[in-house]
Motif scaffolding. Sequence first.
Motif, mmCIF file in Angstrom:
data_model
loop_
_atom_site.group_PDB
_atom_site.id
_atom_site.type_symbol
_atom_site.label_atom_id
_atom_site.label_comp_id
_atom_site.label_asym_id
_atom_site.label_seq_id
_atom_site.Cartn_x
_atom_site.Cartn_y
_atom_site.Cartn_z
ATOM 1 N N SER A 1 0.831 -1.210 0.000
ATOM 2 C CA SER A 1 0.000 0.000 0.000
ATOM 3 C C SER A 1 0.866 1.261 0.000
ATOM 4 O O SER A 1 0.511 2.258 -0.624
ATOM 5 C CB SER A 1 -0.970 0.010 1.176
ATOM 6 O OG SER A 1 -0.288 0.155 2.398
ATOM 7 N N HIS A 2 2.022 1.204 0.678
ATOM 8 C CA HIS A 2 2.924 2.359 0.664
ATOM 9 C C HIS A 2 3.512 2.578 -0.728
ATOM 10 O O HIS A 2 3.718 3.717 -1.153
ATOM 11 C CB HIS A 2 4.041 2.183 1.704
ATOM 12 C CG HIS A 2 3.584 2.438 3.087
ATOM 13 N ND1 HIS A 2 3.218 1.430 3.945
ATOM 14 C CD2 HIS A 2 3.405 3.597 3.778
ATOM 15 C CE1 HIS A 2 2.844 1.952 5.093
ATOM 16 N NE2 HIS A 2 2.943 3.263 5.023
ATOM 17 N N LEU A 3 3.801 1.495 -1.422
ATOM 18 C CA LEU A 3 4.276 1.600 -2.804
ATOM 19 C C LEU A 3 3.208 2.239 -3.676
ATOM 20 O O LEU A 3 3.492 3.150 -4.458
ATOM 21 C CB LEU A 3 4.666 0.223 -3.347
ATOM 22 C CG LEU A 3 5.000 0.147 -4.835
ATOM 23 C CD1 LEU A 3 6.221 0.994 -5.167
ATOM 24 C CD2 LEU A 3 5.227 -1.295 -5.256
ATOM 25 N N HIS A 4 1.969 1.775 -3.529
ATOM 26 C CA HIS A 4 0.862 2.339 -4.312
ATOM 27 C C HIS A 4 0.699 3.832 -4.036
ATOM 28 O O HIS A 4 0.528 4.622 -4.976
ATOM 29 C CB HIS A 4 -0.453 1.597 -4.009
ATOM 30 C CG HIS A 4 -0.534 0.238 -4.614
ATOM 31 N ND1 HIS A 4 -0.805 0.031 -5.951
ATOM 32 C CD2 HIS A 4 -0.368 -0.994 -4.070
ATOM 33 C CE1 HIS A 4 -0.804 -1.266 -6.207
ATOM 34 N NE2 HIS A 4 -0.539 -1.913 -5.080
ATOM 35 N N LYS A 5 0.775 4.217 -2.771
ATOM 36 C CA LYS A 5 0.639 5.631 -2.401
ATOM 37 C C LYS A 5 1.779 6.459 -2.987
ATOM 38 O O LYS A 5 1.565 7.572 -3.461
ATOM 39 C CB LYS A 5 0.600 5.790 -0.881
ATOM 40 C CG LYS A 5 -0.689 5.336 -0.258
ATOM 41 C CD LYS A 5 -0.628 5.455 1.256
ATOM 42 C CE LYS A 5 -1.855 4.824 1.891
ATOM 43 N NZ LYS A 5 -1.753 4.778 3.358
ATOM 44 N N GLY B 1 0.696 10.619 -10.165
ATOM 45 C CA GLY B 1 -0.720 10.902 -10.385
ATOM 46 C C GLY B 1 -1.450 9.712 -11.003
ATOM 47 O O GLY B 1 -2.629 9.796 -11.312
ATOM 48 N N LYS B 2 -0.739 8.613 -11.185
ATOM 49 C CA LYS B 2 -1.334 7.411 -11.782
ATOM 50 C C LYS B 2 -1.273 6.268 -10.781
ATOM 51 O O LYS B 2 -0.435 6.250 -9.890
ATOM 52 C CB LYS B 2 -0.566 7.000 -13.038
ATOM 53 C CG LYS B 2 -0.597 8.025 -14.136
ATOM 54 C CD LYS B 2 0.206 7.561 -15.322
ATOM 55 C CE LYS B 2 0.192 8.625 -16.413
ATOM 56 N NZ LYS B 2 0.975 8.207 -17.577
ATOM 57 N N ARG B 3 -2.156 5.321 -10.987
ATOM 58 C CA ARG B 3 -2.105 4.115 -10.168
ATOM 59 C C ARG B 3 -0.992 3.217 -10.706
ATOM 60 O O ARG B 3 -0.634 3.277 -11.882
ATOM 61 C CB ARG B 3 -3.446 3.376 -10.206
ATOM 62 C CG ARG B 3 -4.572 4.160 -9.525
ATOM 63 C CD ARG B 3 -5.927 3.460 -9.563
ATOM 64 N NE ARG B 3 -6.286 3.085 -10.927
ATOM 65 C CZ ARG B 3 -6.536 1.838 -11.333
ATOM 66 N NH1 ARG B 3 -6.489 0.843 -10.485
ATOM 67 N NH2 ARG B 3 -6.847 1.584 -12.586
ATOM 68 N N LEU B 4 -0.451 2.375 -9.838
ATOM 69 C CA LEU B 4 0.614 1.458 -10.231
ATOM 70 C C LEU B 4 0.153 0.547 -11.362
ATOM 71 O O LEU B 4 0.906 0.289 -12.299
ATOM 72 C CB LEU B 4 1.090 0.640 -9.025
ATOM 73 C CG LEU B 4 2.252 -0.308 -9.266
ATOM 74 C CD1 LEU B 4 3.499 0.448 -9.729
ATOM 75 C CD2 LEU B 4 2.570 -1.096 -8.005
#
Length: 165
Positions: free
Chosen positions: A141-145, A152-155
């Motif tokens: 989740s920290h990587l995704h954030k 500005g994009k999702r992984l």
Amino acid sequence: KDKALVENLLNLIVREYERNEILSKKIIFQFFKGLVLIIKRNLLQDSKLKSELRKITNTTEELLEYIEVNIYNPKLLTQKQIANHFNLSPNYIGIFFKEKVGTALKQYIQEYRFELLEQRLKNGQVSTKQLALDFGFTDESHLHKFVKSYSGKRLAELKHEFSSS
């Protein structure tokens, strides 16, 4: 000698800019680093500047190398840890870095980490869990954030972009 070298580097920068391919920005950045080094070499001819410039250059290069070596260990890349490593105050290290490199320390580290992350995504199938582990995030989740706040994009969007190109 250096005049011809500078001309060649400038021509390479222009050609790479016109190509605008994968990693072009990174290549152009490296060419500019070469130009800066050539300028520094010529400035070193002035004996008054020689010792002071060498000291600043060495510290800056050591600082950049420290970041590069420890990029996968975020605990070593806090302003306090970096300052301790170089025996400087945490406030001064930020000011020094901004003055010598031209960008804020935290921003530089985030940009560098994101570039490495992008390269990993471009070069193959890597699980989100493995990326989080490799880059020292506490969990996925920290990587995704991080990716969302930086790009500005999702992984998943980035993975899809790189897999389709």
